[in-house]
Design a protein around this motif. Structure first.
Motif, short mmCIF file in Angstrom:
data_model
loop_
_atom_site.label_atom_id
_atom_site.label_comp_id
_atom_site.label_asym_id
_atom_site.label_seq_id
_atom_site.Cartn_x
_atom_site.Cartn_y
_atom_site.Cartn_z
N ALA A 157 3.68 -12.19 -13.54
CA ALA A 157 4.13 -12.48 -12.03
C ALA A 157 4.93 -11.00 -11.03
O ALA A 157 3.93 -9.96 -10.50
N ASN A 158 5.62 -10.35 -12.19
CA ASN A 158 6.31 -9.13 -12.11
C ASN A 158 5.61 -7.96 -12.26
O ASN A 158 5.01 -7.03 -11.53
N LEU A 159 4.33 -8.65 -13.33
CA LEU A 159 3.12 -7.09 -13.51
C LEU A 159 2.30 -6.93 -12.10
O LEU A 159 1.26 -5.89 -11.65
N LEU A 160 1.58 -8.33 -11.81
CA LEU A 160 1.14 -7.86 -11.07
C LEU A 160 1.58 -7.79 -9.48
O LEU A 160 0.85 -6.77 -8.82
N LEU A 161 2.54 -7.73 -9.50
CA LEU A 161 3.30 -7.53 -7.94
C LEU A 161 3.54 -5.43 -8.37
O LEU A 161 3.25 -4.90 -7.23
N ALA A 201 1.88 -3.94 -10.49
CA ALA A 201 0.24 -3.11 -10.19
C ALA A 201 -0.28 -3.11 -9.19
O ALA A 201 -0.80 -2.30 -8.65
N SER A 202 0.50 -3.70 -7.82
CA SER A 202 -0.20 -4.40 -6.58
C SER A 202 0.35 -3.21 -6.17
O SER A 202 -0.22 -2.66 -5.40
N LEU A 203 1.67 -3.02 -6.35
CA LEU A 203 2.39 -2.04 -5.21
C LEU A 203 2.35 -0.80 -5.66
O LEU A 203 1.73 0.43 -4.75
N LEU A 204 1.69 -0.60 -7.37
CA LEU A 204 1.43 1.46 -7.67
C LEU A 204 -0.28 1.35 -6.43
O LEU A 204 -0.27 2.41 -6.94
N ALA A 205 -0.78 0.15 -6.98
CA ALA A 205 -2.15 0.45 -6.01
C ALA A 205 -2.15 0.71 -4.57
O ALA A 205 -3.07 1.61 -4.16
N GLU A 206 -1.23 0.33 -4.20
CA GLU A 206 -1.10 0.38 -2.53
C GLU A 206 -0.93 1.52 -2.21
O GLU A 206 -0.41 1.85 -1.07
N SER A 207 0.19 2.29 -3.21
CA SER A 207 0.81 3.46 -2.71
C SER A 207 0.11 4.88 -2.76
O SER A 207 -0.92 4.65 -3.04
N SER A 208 0.76 5.79 -2.35
CA SER A 208 -0.10 7.43 -2.31
C SER A 208 -0.04 8.11 -3.79
O SER A 208 0.89 8.68 -4.17
N PRO A 223 -2.75 10.25 -6.97
CA PRO A 223 -3.69 10.88 -6.61
C PRO A 223 -4.71 9.38 -6.77
O PRO A 223 -4.69 8.63 -8.21
N PRO A 224 -5.99 10.58 -7.01
CA PRO A 224 -7.45 9.35 -7.18
C PRO A 224 -7.57 8.84 -9.10
O PRO A 224 -7.78 7.74 -8.86
N ARG A 225 -7.37 10.06 -9.61
CA ARG A 225 -6.99 9.70 -11.11
C ARG A 225 -5.74 8.28 -11.80
O ARG A 225 -5.94 7.39 -12.26
N GLN A 226 -4.86 8.19 -10.87
CA GLN A 226 -3.16 7.42 -10.78
C GLN A 226 -3.84 6.06 -9.87
O GLN A 226 -4.11 4.93 -10.58
N GLN A 227 -4.87 6.39 -9.30
CA GLN A 227 -4.97 5.04 -8.62
C GLN A 227 -6.09 4.16 -9.21
O GLN A 227 -6.03 3.07 -9.39
N GLU A 228 -7.12 4.70 -10.51
CA GLU A 228 -7.72 4.18 -10.70
C GLU A 228 -6.76 3.68 -11.39
O GLU A 228 -7.53 2.15 -12.39
N GLN A 229 -6.09 4.26 -12.58
CA GLN A 229 -5.32 3.49 -13.70
C GLN A 229 -4.47 2.26 -13.20
O GLN A 229 -4.50 1.56 -13.66
N ALA A 230 -3.98 2.91 -11.99
CA ALA A 230 -3.33 1.46 -10.93
C ALA A 230 -3.82 0.30 -11.00
O ALA A 230 -4.09 -0.92 -10.71
N GLN A 231 -5.39 0.47 -10.10
CA GLN A 231 -6.25 -1.15 -9.79
C GLN A 231 -6.51 -1.04 -11.10
O GLN A 231 -6.64 -2.78 -11.59
N GLN A 287 -6.37 -6.23 -14.86
CA GLN A 287 -6.10 -5.93 -16.53
C GLN A 287 -4.53 -7.13 -16.70
O GLN A 287 -4.75 -8.58 -17.09
N ALA A 288 -4.38 -7.40 -15.92
CA ALA A 288 -2.82 -8.10 -15.02
C ALA A 288 -2.92 -9.72 -14.65
O ALA A 288 -3.15 -11.04 -14.68
#
Length: 304
Positions: A99-103, A105-112, A114-122, A127-128
């Motif tokens: 549950a923490n991983l999903l939380l 990961a979701s917060l990272l994906a929604e934050s500002s 750079p494109p490369r880090q956005q792909e990694q967060a997604q 995977q979570a």
């Protein structure tokens, strides 16, 4: 009366007495065997002192067999208890970390980012979610296998079962421009609505997943002798004959499906759920001609 006649009468009486004694002895032995089996079936068999001069060899061997069976049952019961405890521990201990991983990961994906880090967060989010689904599926399969949970079939209408499975995958089908429909059906069968809905949902999910854009997936049903057959027919790539005997095994994935999302547990779970209710599942397919998965639901609840 002559001595010969007396002799014959004595022999006849002796023969009759011997026959009665043998019949009584056989009956006593059979009764003791029957009592031993009754105690074994009831789970109350215990070793007794046996006199080899009084018991038949069969009775002695049966006693040894029952002692071994009782020991085996105790061993199996102990192993099942250990497995149940392990499953409970896995389910409990992994729930919060996942549950923490999903939380996060979701917060990272929604934050500002750079494109490369956005792909990694997604990618982390995907995977979570896959890990969460895998743990849930494994726990569910293990609970079914060990009897922690079990489907409880009762007479239910089949039509809503088809409609519910189609509705569940409706959005995924629309996204791929697949025509997904459930043919109206009037009739009842014996099944657990929740578990059988999950089994059918797994089949429909696979059909939508592997059917190319613009294809069709159809759910239908028909009454047979002592079963109601539910068919899920797709216009996908089909399944080679050499793989059709393997696809219901745990974690098996065919050569043409390994690039698609999946864990190889859906068909395995569907088979387990149907088997526990006295039903079964079959597949009919040819490469290039689509597939039909047939779920056979008993018309009456299985008597245990």
């Amino acid at each position: 009366m002559t001595a010969l006649t007396w002799g014959l009468l004595v022999l006849a009486a002796a023969g009759t007495g011997l026959g009665l004694w043998q019949w009584t002895a056989r009956r006593r032995t059979i009764q003791r065997l029957n009592d031993m089996l009754d105690r074994a079936i009831a789970g109350g068999f215990a070793e007794n002192r046996f006199d080899e001069t009084e018991l038949s060899a069969l009775e002695t061997k049966l006693a040894r067999f029952l002692r071994g069976s009782a020991h085996t049952q105790k061993t199996i019961a102990g192993e099942q208890t250990a497995v149940k405890a392990l499953i409970a521990d896995i389910s409990h201990q992994t729930r919060t970390p996942i549950a923490n991983l999903l939380l996060y990961a979701s917060l990272l994906a929604e934050s500002s980012l750079p494109p490369r880090q956005q792909e990694q967060a997604q990618a982390l989010m995907v995977q979570a979610e896959k890990l969460s689904f895998l743990i849930q599926a494994l726990v569910k399969a293990s609970r079914l296998e060990t009897g922690i949970v079990s489907p409880v079939p009762s007479c239910n209408p089949v039509g809503p079962l088809l409609e519910g499975a189609a509705e569940q995958e409706d959005q995924a089908a629309k996204k791929k421009e697949i025509t997904l429909r459930a043919v109206p059906f009037e009739g009842t069968a014996a099944f657990d609505s929740r578990w059988t809905g999950e089994a059918l949902g797994n089949i429909v999910n696979n059909a939508v997943k592997y059917t190319p854009a613009g294809g069709t997936v159809t759910l239908s049903a028909q009454m047979l002798g002592s079963f109601c057959r539910v068919d899920v027919t797709d216009t996908g790539p089909g399944i080679p004959e050499r793989e059709q005997g393997e696809i219901f095994n745990r974690f098996y994935r065919g050569g043409g499906t390994r690039t698609a999302e999946g864990l190889g547990l859906g068909l395995y779970l569907a088979r387990e759920i149907l088997t526990l209710q006295g039903g079964y599942i079959k597949v009919s397919s040819k490469p290039g001609s689509g597939s039909t998965f047939s779920l056979y639901l008993p018309l009456e609840p299985r008597r245990i």
